[in-house]
Design an enzyme around this catalytic site. Structure first.
Site, PDB file in Angstrom:
ATOM      1  N   CYS A 115       0.808  -1.236   0.000  1.00 56.64           N
ATOM      2  CA  CYS A 115       0.000   0.000   0.000  1.00 56.64           C
ATOM      3  C   CYS A 115       0.836   1.278   0.000  1.00 56.64           C
ATOM      4  O   CYS A 115       0.327   2.349  -0.349  1.00 56.64           O
ATOM      5  CB  CYS A 115      -0.944   0.030   1.194  1.00 56.64           C
ATOM      6  SG  CYS A 115      -2.044  -1.381   1.286  1.00 56.64           S
ATOM      7  N   HIS A 246      -3.355   7.465   2.567  1.00 55.20           N
ATOM      8  CA  HIS A 246      -3.738   6.113   2.170  1.00 55.20           C
ATOM      9  C   HIS A 246      -5.062   5.785   2.851  1.00 55.20           C
ATOM     10  O   HIS A 246      -5.261   6.104   4.021  1.00 55.20           O
ATOM     11  CB  HIS A 246      -2.649   5.126   2.603  1.00 55.20           C
ATOM     12  CG  HIS A 246      -3.046   3.696   2.395  1.00 55.20           C
ATOM     13  ND1 HIS A 246      -3.603   3.256   1.216  1.00 55.20           N
ATOM     14  CD2 HIS A 246      -2.990   2.610   3.221  1.00 55.20           C
ATOM     15  CE1 HIS A 246      -3.855   1.955   1.320  1.00 55.20           C
ATOM     16  NE2 HIS A 246      -3.503   1.550   2.520  1.00 55.20           N
ATOM     17  N   ASN A 276      -9.946   0.005   0.442  1.00 53.35           N
ATOM     18  CA  ASN A 276      -8.487   0.091   0.390  1.00 53.35           C
ATOM     19  C   ASN A 276      -7.987  -0.465  -0.941  1.00 53.35           C
ATOM     20  O   ASN A 276      -7.955  -1.681  -1.139  1.00 53.35           O
ATOM     21  CB  ASN A 276      -7.905  -0.695   1.572  1.00 53.35           C
ATOM     22  CG  ASN A 276      -6.388  -0.654   1.616  1.00 53.35           C
ATOM     23  OD1 ASN A 276      -5.725  -0.233   0.667  1.00 53.35           O
ATOM     24  ND2 ASN A 276      -5.825  -1.120   2.711  1.00 53.35           N
TER      25      ASN A 276
HETATM   26  O1  UT7 Z   1      -3.394  -0.917   4.104  1.00 48.31           O
HETATM   27  C1  UT7 Z   1      -2.550  -1.666   4.894  1.00 48.31           C
HETATM   28  C2  UT7 Z   1      -2.694  -1.330   6.318  1.00 48.31           C
HETATM   29  N1  UT7 Z   1      -3.884  -1.927   6.867  1.00 48.31           N
HETATM   30  C3  UT7 Z   1      -4.475  -1.347   7.863  1.00 48.31           C
HETATM   31  O2  UT7 Z   1      -4.071  -0.287   8.260  1.00 48.31           O
HETATM   32  C4  UT7 Z   1      -5.634  -2.068   8.537  1.00 48.31           C
HETATM   33  C5  UT7 Z   1      -5.558  -1.785  10.021  1.00 48.31           C
HETATM   34  N2  UT7 Z   1      -6.567  -2.454  10.826  1.00 48.31           N
HETATM   35  C6  UT7 Z   1      -7.882  -2.147  10.779  1.00 48.31           C
HETATM   36  O3  UT7 Z   1      -8.321  -1.387   9.945  1.00 48.31           O
HETATM   37  C7  UT7 Z   1      -8.768  -2.711  11.862  1.00 48.31           C
HETATM   38  O4  UT7 Z   1      -7.957  -3.360  12.820  1.00 48.31           O
HETATM   39  C8  UT7 Z   1      -9.847  -3.707  11.344  1.00 48.31           C
HETATM   40  C9  UT7 Z   1     -10.920  -2.935  10.606  1.00 48.31           C
HETATM   41  C10 UT7 Z   1      -9.222  -4.736  10.442  1.00 48.31           C
HETATM   42  C11 UT7 Z   1     -10.525  -4.403  12.525  1.00 48.31           C
HETATM   43  O5  UT7 Z   1     -11.078  -3.436  13.416  1.00 48.31           O
HETATM   44  P1  UT7 Z   1     -10.772  -3.520  14.974  1.00 48.31           P
HETATM   45  O6  UT7 Z   1     -11.563  -2.472  15.621  1.00 48.31           O
HETATM   46  O7  UT7 Z   1      -9.286  -3.486  15.140  1.00 48.31           O
HETATM   47  O8  UT7 Z   1     -11.373  -4.917  15.365  1.00 48.31           O
HETATM   48  P2  UT7 Z   1     -10.650  -6.170  16.069  1.00 48.31           P
HETATM   49  O9  UT7 Z   1      -9.763  -6.864  15.103  1.00 48.31           O
HETATM   50  O10 UT7 Z   1     -10.077  -5.740  17.384  1.00 48.31           O
HETATM   51  O11 UT7 Z   1     -11.899  -7.092  16.350  1.00 48.31           O
HETATM   52  C12 UT7 Z   1     -12.926  -6.700  17.293  1.00 48.31           C
HETATM   53  C13 UT7 Z   1     -14.059  -7.677  17.199  1.00 48.31           C
HETATM   54  C14 UT7 Z   1     -13.608  -9.132  17.227  1.00 48.31           C
HETATM   55  O12 UT7 Z   1     -14.588  -9.888  17.930  1.00 48.31           O
HETATM   56  P3  UT7 Z   1     -14.319 -10.334  19.465  1.00 48.31           P
HETATM   57  O13 UT7 Z   1     -13.069 -11.147  19.426  1.00 48.31           O
HETATM   58  O14 UT7 Z   1     -14.191  -9.056  20.213  1.00 48.31           O
HETATM   59  O15 UT7 Z   1     -15.554 -11.105  19.786  1.00 48.31           O
HETATM   60  C15 UT7 Z   1     -13.644  -9.546  15.781  1.00 48.31           C
HETATM   61  O16 UT7 Z   1     -13.863 -10.940  15.607  1.00 48.31           O
HETATM   62  O17 UT7 Z   1     -14.734  -7.515  15.950  1.00 48.31           O
HETATM   63  C16 UT7 Z   1     -14.847  -8.768  15.291  1.00 48.31           C
HETATM   64  N3  UT7 Z   1     -14.831  -8.550  13.863  1.00 48.31           N
HETATM   65  C17 UT7 Z   1     -15.950  -8.334  13.154  1.00 48.31           C
HETATM   66  N4  UT7 Z   1     -17.229  -8.254  13.509  1.00 48.31           N
HETATM   67  C18 UT7 Z   1     -18.140  -8.011  12.540  1.00 48.31           C
HETATM   68  C19 UT7 Z   1     -13.762  -8.518  13.032  1.00 48.31           C
HETATM   69  N5  UT7 Z   1     -14.173  -8.291  11.778  1.00 48.31           N
HETATM   70  C20 UT7 Z   1     -15.528  -8.173  11.821  1.00 48.31           C
HETATM   71  C21 UT7 Z   1     -16.508  -7.933  10.856  1.00 48.31           C
HETATM   72  N6  UT7 Z   1     -17.794  -7.859  11.266  1.00 48.31           N
HETATM   73  N7  UT7 Z   1     -16.198  -7.758   9.554  1.00 48.31           N
END
Ligand code: UT7
Length: 319
Positions: A115, A246, A276
């Protein structure tokens, strides 16, 4: 002529739109969760007969047309992509051929910094122009990451999108690109990667990400690198007309804008309906800002990106 200036921008997005509602039919997610955690409402997916090269070609033609230059003035083509159509020939040489640039003294090559690739490619082209080695370059970011999405993984399939963006850079005695700032820390490689390797290309290859860990490092490193770009040029936060980030996550973008003291009205956002697009996201956002009249000649713009590697970077540019 000691600077490079962006004299034309272009972009291309595939026509197929994949909404959050579409994704909620295939994984356990909701529109509300995706919008709240990422800012994305829909993303674009390449048609089966489209390629990264074809997207790069359209974006490049639009950038060349906007620049008003004869394509034969281009002396270097750099395509930032982590999703080339094939391992070789590279995307850039196929692009050179499709654009009808016949001069062999126009080296064409790809770089892969995921990216952050466009910022890295811009930096390379800028160095060549500043040194006087060339006067004009085509710099492209093009990716089709949806080919590497595991459509059963709700933590990644909601994020990625396909597209291409391009700029024409030309030598000028006025800036232009003031500076570029690139960083890499390979020790984070296991937090964001595409599974498999070239020793076993028959294996399914999917994007794997520990999103929360990536998020935390991205916020810190992007904040640091935008500060670095301003300090290097002795520029105040209030001098910035536009932040062109980005587009990985709206919350990351908001954190960078806050660090810069910039209201969100001065940030070019495409994430809501583009998701993205990897290396394409910064030049696509720039192109949208230019074409809708927000980014005007003379504006001071700050570009930044963060990616797998980890790699990150920023560029301070007078448009
Ligand atoms: O371009 C390259 C660089 N990439 C990035 O910068 C991406 C960086 N990361 C992110 O954008 C975020 O971390 C995500 C959008 C990928 C995830 O968001 P988050 O707020 O960090 O969520 P998390 O991974 O801490 O997950 C929180 C909860 C989890 O459930 P539990 O374990 O708390 O029960 C996940 O399983 O959200 C759950 N979860 C979802 N729930 C509904 C993860 N994905 C989803 C989903 N829908 N799509």
């Amino acid at each position: 002529m000691k600077y490079s200036r962006i004299i034309g921008t272009g972009g291309y997005l595939p026509s197929q739109v994949l909404t959050n509602a579409d994704l909620a039919k295939i994984v356990d997610t909701t529109d509300e969760w995706i919008v709240d955690r990422t800012g994305i409402k829909s993303r674009r997916v390449m048609a089966p007969d489209e390629t990264t090269i074809a997207m790069a070609e359209i974006a490049s033609k639009r950038a060349i047309e906007a620049s008003g230059i004869d394509k034969n003035k281009i002396q270097m083509i750099i395509v930032a992509t982590c999703t080339p159509h094939s391992l070789f020939p590279n995307t850039a040489s196929s692009l050179q051929n499709l654009l009808g640039i016949t001069a062999t003294a126009c080296p064409a090559f790809d770089i892969n910094v995921a990216c952050s690739g466009f910022i890295y490619a811009l930096s390379i082209a800028d160095q060549y122009i500043r040194s006087g080695a060339i006067e004009c370059a085509l710099v492209v970011g093009a990716d089709s990451l949806t080919k590497f999405v595991d459509w059963s993984d709700r933590t990644t399939c909601i994020l990625f999108s396909d597209g291409a963006g391009a700029v024409v850079l030309q030598a000028d005695d006025k800036p232009g690109v003031y500076s570029t700032h690139l960083h890499t820390d390979g020790s984070y490689g296991n937090l964001l990667y595409i599974s498999g390797n070239t020793s076993n290309i028959s294996e399914n290859q999917y994007i794997k990400m520990q999103g929360n860990e990536v998020f935390k490092v991205a916020v810190t490193k992007l904040g640091d690198v935008v500060d670095e770009a301003l300090a290097f040029n002795n520029v105040n936060q209030s001098d910035i007309d536009w932040l062109i980030p980005h587009q990985a996550n709206l919350r990351i973008i908001k954190a960078t804008a806050k660090r810069l003291g910039l209201p969100m009205e001065r940030v070019i956002l495409t994430i809501e309906d583009q998701g993205n697009t990897s290396a394409a996201s910064v030049p696509l956002a720039l192109d949208i800002g230019v074409r809708d009249g927000r980014v005007k000649p003379g504006d001071l713009i700050l570009l930044e990106a963060f990616s797998a590697g980890f790699a990150w970077g920023a560029a301070l540019v007078r448009f």
